[in-house]
Design a protein around this motif. Structure first.
Motif, PDB file in Angstrom:
ATOM      1  N   GLN A  19       0.813  -1.205   0.000  1.00 40.69           N
ATOM      2  CA  GLN A  19       0.000   0.000   0.000  1.00 40.69           C
ATOM      3  C   GLN A  19       0.850   1.260   0.000  1.00 40.69           C
ATOM      4  O   GLN A  19       0.318   2.368  -0.050  1.00 40.69           O
ATOM      5  N   LEU A  20       2.175   1.084   0.029  1.00 36.34           N
ATOM      6  CA  LEU A  20       3.073   2.230   0.071  1.00 36.34           C
ATOM      7  C   LEU A  20       3.851   2.370  -1.229  1.00 36.34           C
ATOM      8  O   LEU A  20       4.184   1.382  -1.881  1.00 36.34           O
ATOM      9  N   HIS A  21       4.124   3.610  -1.590  1.00 38.40           N
ATOM     10  CA  HIS A  21       4.983   3.904  -2.739  1.00 38.40           C
ATOM     11  C   HIS A  21       6.326   4.381  -2.202  1.00 38.40           C
ATOM     12  O   HIS A  21       6.388   5.272  -1.350  1.00 38.40           O
ATOM     13  N   ARG A  22       7.398   3.801  -2.701  1.00 39.02           N
ATOM     14  CA  ARG A  22       8.739   4.176  -2.267  1.00 39.02           C
ATOM     15  C   ARG A  22       9.203   5.379  -3.076  1.00 39.02           C
ATOM     16  O   ARG A  22       9.397   5.305  -4.280  1.00 39.02           O
ATOM     17  N   GLY A  26      14.369   4.977   2.156  1.00 36.17           N
ATOM     18  CA  GLY A  26      14.041   5.529   3.463  1.00 36.17           C
ATOM     19  C   GLY A  26      12.835   6.427   3.506  1.00 36.17           C
ATOM     20  O   GLY A  26      12.469   6.911   4.576  1.00 36.17           O
ATOM     21  N   ALA A  27      12.163   6.679   2.363  1.00 32.78           N
ATOM     22  CA  ALA A  27      11.018   7.587   2.327  1.00 32.78           C
ATOM     23  C   ALA A  27       9.874   6.976   1.528  1.00 32.78           C
ATOM     24  O   ALA A  27      10.073   6.534   0.385  1.00 32.78           O
ATOM     25  N   TRP A  34      -0.186   9.137  -3.552  1.00 26.65           N
ATOM     26  CA  TRP A  34       0.719   9.348  -4.675  1.00 26.65           C
ATOM     27  C   TRP A  34      -0.046   9.350  -6.001  1.00 26.65           C
ATOM     28  O   TRP A  34       0.219  10.182  -6.885  1.00 26.65           O
ATOM     29  N   GLY A  35      -0.988   8.447  -6.145  1.00 26.86           N
ATOM     30  CA  GLY A  35      -1.717   8.316  -7.404  1.00 26.86           C
ATOM     31  C   GLY A  35      -2.597   9.495  -7.742  1.00 26.86           C
ATOM     32  O   GLY A  35      -2.963   9.681  -8.906  1.00 26.86           O
ATOM     33  N   HIS A  36      -2.953  10.309  -6.747  1.00 24.11           N
ATOM     34  CA  HIS A  36      -3.831  11.449  -6.992  1.00 24.11           C
ATOM     35  C   HIS A  36      -3.079  12.775  -7.065  1.00 24.11           C
ATOM     36  O   HIS A  36      -3.697  13.828  -7.240  1.00 24.11           O
TER      37      HIS A  36
END
Length: 321
Positions: A19-22, A26-27, A34-36
């Motif tokens: 569910q996370l975008h790298r 480290g961030a 992100w997609g919006h």
């Protein structure tokens, strides 16, 4: 933004969490967020990630611009940082720039950036000319509000870096704080390259007890031109959006009753330029000078940014002004 250094016991989980975008090592940010994001918002988040994971970076070029409120065209491919030791190098999507000319450093959103004038000169050297004009127009507007000014040609010619000096001259000859948006600035360049005479900017009209302004006005034929589609409408507020369109239609009808013609175009019309040319001709305008085809070709892409996403996924164009 989620930083692994702030969640040391969750590092492995963050790396595996779908569910996370790298953003970078480290961030992370949630994929739904992100997609919006618009392209310039994605870029700003990438810059902020570098600010949070590097030690006291000094941002320059687009990376300084996105923190200073200057236009960003698409999503730039690289983060730009000044070199502390004068040596140029890169790490992933970060370019560290050695430089021979001094830069004034200031603060923006709590981060170190090149001063607005230096940022404008650096980008005016590097961007396609119409985009360079939009950046300098925006910088001139901001500086004017501070009671300051800048001559990018003069500033550039005092530097040892000779790249893009002629473009700095071209931009300075046309830079104007009166253009109120990125779209208006780019439209001015395209109108010139299509061969039309220069219009008046922000012409004021007084009809039927109302005061209206137009982006462009060709006095001889009494033709009004409006550039549109640059974030003027709040799509998150349908009622406000509807009210804006009704007011804009009323305004346009009022101006049409008293003036000789009306042309309205959007960002896509401007960059493709043939639709803009067609709309101007439909009002009765005729080019007064030969078309500058080579300059018009510079609108095709911004080589410093990623190619646009497919149209169905594309956010509203342009950057901030």
């Amino acid at each position: 933004m989620l930083l692994t250094r702030e969640q040391p016991f969750d590092v492995a989980r963050l790396d595996r969490d779908r569910q996370l975008h790298r953003i970078r090592a480290g961030a992370y940010v949630r994929k739904k967020v992100w997609g919006h994001l618009d392209p310039w918002e994605r870029y700003r988040l990438r810059v902020l990630a570098v600010a949070r994971t590097w030690q006291s970076p000094v941002f320059c070029l687009e990376s300084a611009a996105v923190l200073q409120g200057l236009p960003i065209f698409g999503e730039p491919t690289h983060i730009h940082v000044l070199s502390a030791g004068g040596r140029s190098w890169s790490e992933g999507d970060v370019i560290v720039h050695g430089h021979v000319d001094p830069r004034d450093v200031t603060g923006a959103l709590g981060m170190k950036v090149t001063a607005l004038g230096d940022t404008a000169v650096d980008l005016a050297r590097a961007l396609p000319p119409a985009f360079a004009l939009a950046v300098v127009d925006a910088a001139v507007r901001i500086l004017e509000r501070r009671g300051e000014s800048i001559d990018v040609s003069e500033r550039g010619r005092t530097q040892r870096n000779r790249r893009g000096v002629r473009q700095l001259d071209w931009v300075q000859a046309r830079a104007c704080p009166v253009s109120e948006s990125v779209g208006e600035s780019v439209s001015r360049a395209v109108i010139e390259w299509l061969g039309y005479e220069a219009p008046l900017l922000q012409k004021v009209f007084h009809y039927e007890g109302e005061t209206d302004r137009s982006d462009f006005y060709w006095r001889r034929l009494r033709i009004i031109g409006e550039s549109d589609g640059y974030g003027k409408y709040d799509a998150d507020d349908p009622e406000a959006m509807k009210a804006h369109f009704v007011a804009e239609k009323t305004r346009e009808d009022r101006l049409r009753r008293y003036e000789g013609g009306f042309a309205r175009w959007d960002w896509a019309d401007t960059l493709r330029f043939e639709p803009l040319d067609k709309k101007l001709r439909a009002t009765g305008l005729v080019p007064a000078h030969p078309r500058q085809s080579l300059m018009l070709r510079t609108l095709a892409q911004n080589p410093r940014s990623f190619a646009p996403r497919p149209k169905a996924e594309s956010p509203k164009p342009g950057g901030r002004s």
